[in-house]
Design a protein around this motif. Structure first.
Motif, short mmCIF file in Angstrom:
data_model
loop_
_atom_site.label_atom_id
_atom_site.label_comp_id
_atom_site.label_asym_id
_atom_site.label_seq_id
_atom_site.Cartn_x
_atom_site.Cartn_y
_atom_site.Cartn_z
N LYS A 29 1.05 -2.01 -0.09
CA LYS A 29 0.11 -0.26 -0.23
C LYS A 29 0.62 1.58 -0.27
CE LYS A 29 -4.39 -1.81 2.22
NZ LYS A 29 -5.30 -1.43 3.68
N ASP A 30 1.81 1.35 0.85
CA ASP A 30 3.05 2.26 1.01
C ASP A 30 3.85 2.79 -1.03
OD1 ASP A 30 3.11 2.77 3.53
OD2 ASP A 30 4.41 2.44 3.78
N GLU A 32 2.47 2.15 -3.46
CA GLU A 32 1.39 1.85 -3.87
C GLU A 32 1.23 1.73 -5.77
OE1 GLU A 32 1.00 6.62 -4.20
OE2 GLU A 32 -0.29 7.12 -2.34
N GLU A 37 -5.33 -1.04 -7.53
CA GLU A 37 -6.31 -0.57 -8.09
C GLU A 37 -7.52 -1.97 -8.73
OE1 GLU A 37 -5.07 2.59 -10.42
OE2 GLU A 37 -4.14 3.41 -8.41
N SER A 183 7.02 2.88 -9.36
CA SER A 183 5.03 2.95 -9.10
C SER A 183 5.24 4.15 -8.86
CB SER A 183 4.74 2.26 -8.07
OG SER A 183 4.52 1.28 -7.90
N HIS A 185 7.29 6.42 -7.37
CA HIS A 185 8.09 6.69 -6.65
C HIS A 185 9.54 7.17 -6.54
CE1 HIS A 185 4.66 7.33 -3.25
NE2 HIS A 185 4.27 6.12 -4.52
#
Length: 194
Positions: A29-30, A32, A37, A183, A185
């Motif tokens: 989750k961190d 993302e 989704e 992702s 990041h």
């Protein structure tokens, strides 16, 4: 918490899957990840639980060490030789199909590992045990775990937006050797010789 002691750092077992899966999900989750989704949390937990029990999968119990406090899993560290990155996610599609879950794509798209390293993929402490040195103990246990694979360098990706984690890695002797984007990041790639 007074009285809590790390009783054991040990290799994970198949039976730990139900406890380990939600901890891994915290990291996913961190990050993302786009796949989150298209699948529900219940579905991804089911996939992770099955994957943890698969000896070849990225999050296999064979790639995982845990810290126990008072008999409970308080922290998890998952890693593997970087040379295996291309094959560790192969079981994912079959696991999803067996659970009748449509993934809509791979869990990970970008390459994370650098050549010649054992890659620390996932590292998380259960929220109720944070700040008690569990993460430090898990990383300090790495040399024995890593050397079994024949590697002598540990690499990891630290989110540039997580200064607390970076401070821990700096304190434990990791140094920046590059940058990667995962992702969307930006991550510093850190390494440490063991």
């Amino acid at each position: 918490m007074i009285g809590r002691k790390i009783k054991m750092i040990r290799q994970a077992k198949k039976e730990d899957a139900k406890v380990i899966a939600p901890l891994i999900l915290v990291v996913l989750k961190d990050m993302e990840l786009p796949i989150l989704e298209s699948v529900t949390e219940t579905e991804i937990l089911a996939i992770l639980e099955q994957g943890i029990q698969d000896e070849q999968y990225r999050y296999s119990y064979r790639h995982t060490i845990v810290a126990e406090v008072d008999g409970k899993v308080a922290g998890v560290l998952v890693g593997y030789p970087g040379s295996k990155e291309a094959e560790i996610d192969v079981p994912l599609q079959q696991i999803a199909e067996n659970l009748n879950i449509s993934l809509g794509g791979p869990l990970f798209v970008e390459k994370e590992t650098f050549s010649g390293e054992w890659y620390l993929d996932t590292f998380v402490t259960d929220e109720q045990y944070r700040g008690q040195g569990i993460g430090t103990k898990l990383i300090e246990a790495l040399p024995e775990f890593v050397q079994q694979s024949g590697e002598h360098v540990v690499g990891l990706s630290c989110d540039q937006g997580n200064p607390k984690a970076r401070k821990l890695y700096d304190r434990l002797g990791f140094v920046k050797t590059g940058e990667v984007v995962l992702s969307g990041h930006r991550y510093d790639h850190l390494q440490k010789e063991i």
